[in-house]
Design an enzyme around this catalytic site. Structure first.
Site, PDB file in Angstrom:
ATOM      1  N   ARG A  63       0.810  -0.997  -0.166  1.00  0.00           N
ATOM      2  CA  ARG A  63      -0.143   0.143   0.102  1.00  0.00           C
ATOM      3  C   ARG A  63       0.805   1.525  -0.017  1.00  0.00           C
ATOM      4  O   ARG A  63       0.427   2.134  -0.710  1.00  0.00           O
ATOM      5  CB  ARG A  63      -0.718   0.104   1.384  1.00  0.00           C
ATOM      6  CG  ARG A  63      -1.836   1.091   1.548  1.00  0.00           C
ATOM      7  CD  ARG A  63      -3.141   0.750   2.388  1.00  0.00           C
ATOM      8  NE  ARG A  63      -4.037   1.616   2.423  1.00  0.00           N
ATOM      9  CZ  ARG A  63      -3.819   3.103   2.984  1.00  0.00           C
ATOM     10  NH1 ARG A  63      -3.375   3.031   4.199  1.00  0.00           N
ATOM     11  NH2 ARG A  63      -4.858   3.723   3.186  1.00  0.00           N
ATOM     12  N   HIS A  67       0.466   4.322  -2.432  1.00  0.00           N
ATOM     13  CA  HIS A  67       0.087   5.749  -2.047  1.00  0.00           C
ATOM     14  C   HIS A  67       1.209   6.633  -2.623  1.00  0.00           C
ATOM     15  O   HIS A  67       1.332   7.885  -2.763  1.00  0.00           O
ATOM     16  CB  HIS A  67      -0.363   5.325  -0.891  1.00  0.00           C
ATOM     17  CG  HIS A  67      -1.349   5.569  -0.644  1.00  0.00           C
ATOM     18  ND1 HIS A  67      -2.112   5.689   0.634  1.00  0.00           N
ATOM     19  CD2 HIS A  67      -2.307   4.692  -1.341  1.00  0.00           C
ATOM     20  CE1 HIS A  67      -3.715   4.982   0.785  1.00  0.00           C
ATOM     21  NE2 HIS A  67      -3.492   4.445   0.001  1.00  0.00           N
ATOM     22  N   ASN A  95      -3.775   8.180   4.391  1.00  0.00           N
ATOM     23  CA  ASN A  95      -2.098   8.133   5.181  1.00  0.00           C
ATOM     24  C   ASN A  95      -2.485   7.642   6.690  1.00  0.00           C
ATOM     25  O   ASN A  95      -2.225   7.306   7.470  1.00  0.00           O
ATOM     26  CB  ASN A  95      -1.328   8.701   4.943  1.00  0.00           C
ATOM     27  CG  ASN A  95      -1.488   8.365   3.162  1.00  0.00           C
ATOM     28  OD1 ASN A  95      -1.863   7.616   2.442  1.00  0.00           O
ATOM     29  ND2 ASN A  95      -0.517   9.331   2.479  1.00  0.00           N
ATOM     30  N   HIS A 194      -5.880  -5.380  -3.118  1.00  0.00           N
ATOM     31  CA  HIS A 194      -6.789  -5.673  -2.138  1.00  0.00           C
ATOM     32  C   HIS A 194      -7.023  -7.075  -1.732  1.00  0.00           C
ATOM     33  O   HIS A 194      -7.646  -7.753  -0.856  1.00  0.00           O
ATOM     34  CB  HIS A 194      -8.327  -5.019  -1.929  1.00  0.00           C
ATOM     35  CG  HIS A 194      -8.196  -3.501  -1.872  1.00  0.00           C
ATOM     36  ND1 HIS A 194      -8.747  -2.832  -1.925  1.00  0.00           N
ATOM     37  CD2 HIS A 194      -6.856  -3.025  -1.650  1.00  0.00           C
ATOM     38  CE1 HIS A 194      -8.336  -1.095  -1.795  1.00  0.00           C
ATOM     39  NE2 HIS A 194      -7.208  -1.224  -1.503  1.00  0.00           N
TER      40      HIS A 194
END
Length: 321
Positions: A63, A67, A95, A194
């Site tokens: 992740r 990001h 975040n 995911h």
């Protein structure tokens, strides 16, 4: 006006310079083959240790790379702490209280600096770490393109605006991914990340209480650990993939077909829209998903990297040199 021979020499020099700058701007899998051959072993050992302690950490590290790349490109900017000059990405809504794994990156950077000081960027460490996280949790392996350099600054507002929130609808997701050069197939494949990890109650509360595109039994199960009242249990966690949250497979897509997507943005991928067929294909064919996920990860890793003389090689991933 110069002589033909001097003109030829000038043209030759210009061509060499242009070729050199082109090479500098390209990422390659063997970028550190000579300057830091120990890099793959250092990263793999550290990621293996981190996942052995907590399987969820693999998803957290993956992740971080997502990001990072979605905000001004894959430049390691998400790793920067706030300073008196700027507020960084760590405090952005996508975040804050959820981005994690920074200590793992710090530990890897420390070991890499001992082995080959001043050579490997934090951005590249993050890229390799994400690949190893996927592979160690049962997912595919791929050659990571390297040669990125690190940003010196970051932006809170860019992170707030650049990362699609879990409330996004399909058109918003497609638009954001398209703006970064990623196709609808890339969107669906990358969302398959995911298949590992967890989400906070605050990010899926509305989906399990207020929306109809969800299997009722699944919604009730998730409601047991996510109270309806906002501010109560906001940080309670639930697996993004109900079937195998610590194993990288295609169960995430099988869940979507059964209307068991945890986030609103997840279930938007299978809601009578233009990407339903892609979801169905991945739910039936693990190999197809794995291949497209690898291609999309490589493509995402190419988003606006700093190369050549741009940026720097940080000594500490949390702050500029």
């Amino acid at each position: 006006m110069g002589s033909p021979s001097s003109m030829s020499r000038c043209v030759l020099v210009l061509v060499v310079l242009l070729l050199g700058s082109t090479v500098n701007a390209q990422l390659s899998a063997d970028f550190y083959a000579r300057s830091c051959p120990q890099l793959p072993y250092i990263v793999n050992r550290a990621v293996h240790s981190a996942i052995a302690k907590e399987a969820r950490m693999g998803a957290s590290l993956l992740r971080l790379f997502f990001h990072d790349c979605f905000v001004n490109g894959c430049d390691g900017s998400i790793l920067l702490d706030d300073t008196s000059n700027f507020k960084g990405e760590k405090g952005a809504v996508p975040n804050k209280n959820s981005a994690r794994g920074f200590e793992v990156i710090d530990a890897i950077k420390s070991e890499v600096e001992k082995a080959c000081p001043g050579i490997v960027s934090c951005a590249d460490i993050l890229a390799v770490t994400s690949r190893d996280s996927v592979h160690l949790l049962g997912g595919p392996y791929w050659d990571v393109k390297l040669g990125r350099r690190d940003a010196r600054i970051t932006s809170l507002s860019a992170a707030n605006n650049g990362i699609p929130p879990p409330t996004s609808n399909l058109n918003q997701l497609i638009s954001r991914f398209s703006s970064l050069g990623l196709s609808t197939k890339d969107l669906v494949a990358l969302s398959g990340g995911h298949t590992i990890g967890q989400a906070r109650c605050t990010n899926f509360r509305a989906h399990i209480y207020n929306e109809s595109n969800i299997y009722a039994g699944f919604a009730r199960t998730r409601q047991t650990n996510c109270p309806r009242v906002s501010g109560t249990g906001d940080n309670n966690l639930a697996p993004l993939d109900l079937a195998s949250p610590t194993y990288f497979d295609n169960s995430y897509f099988k869940n979507l077909v059964q209307k068991k997507g945890l986030l609103h943005s997840d279930q938007e991928l299978f809601n009578g829209g233009s990407v339903d067929s892609i979801v169905q294909g991945y739910s039936a064919n693990l190999r197809s998903f794995a291949e497209d996920f690898v291609g999309a990860m490589i493509k995402m890793g190419d988003i606006s990297p700093l190369t050549g003389s741009q940026g720097e090689i940080r000594k500490n991933c949390r702050r500029a040199n």
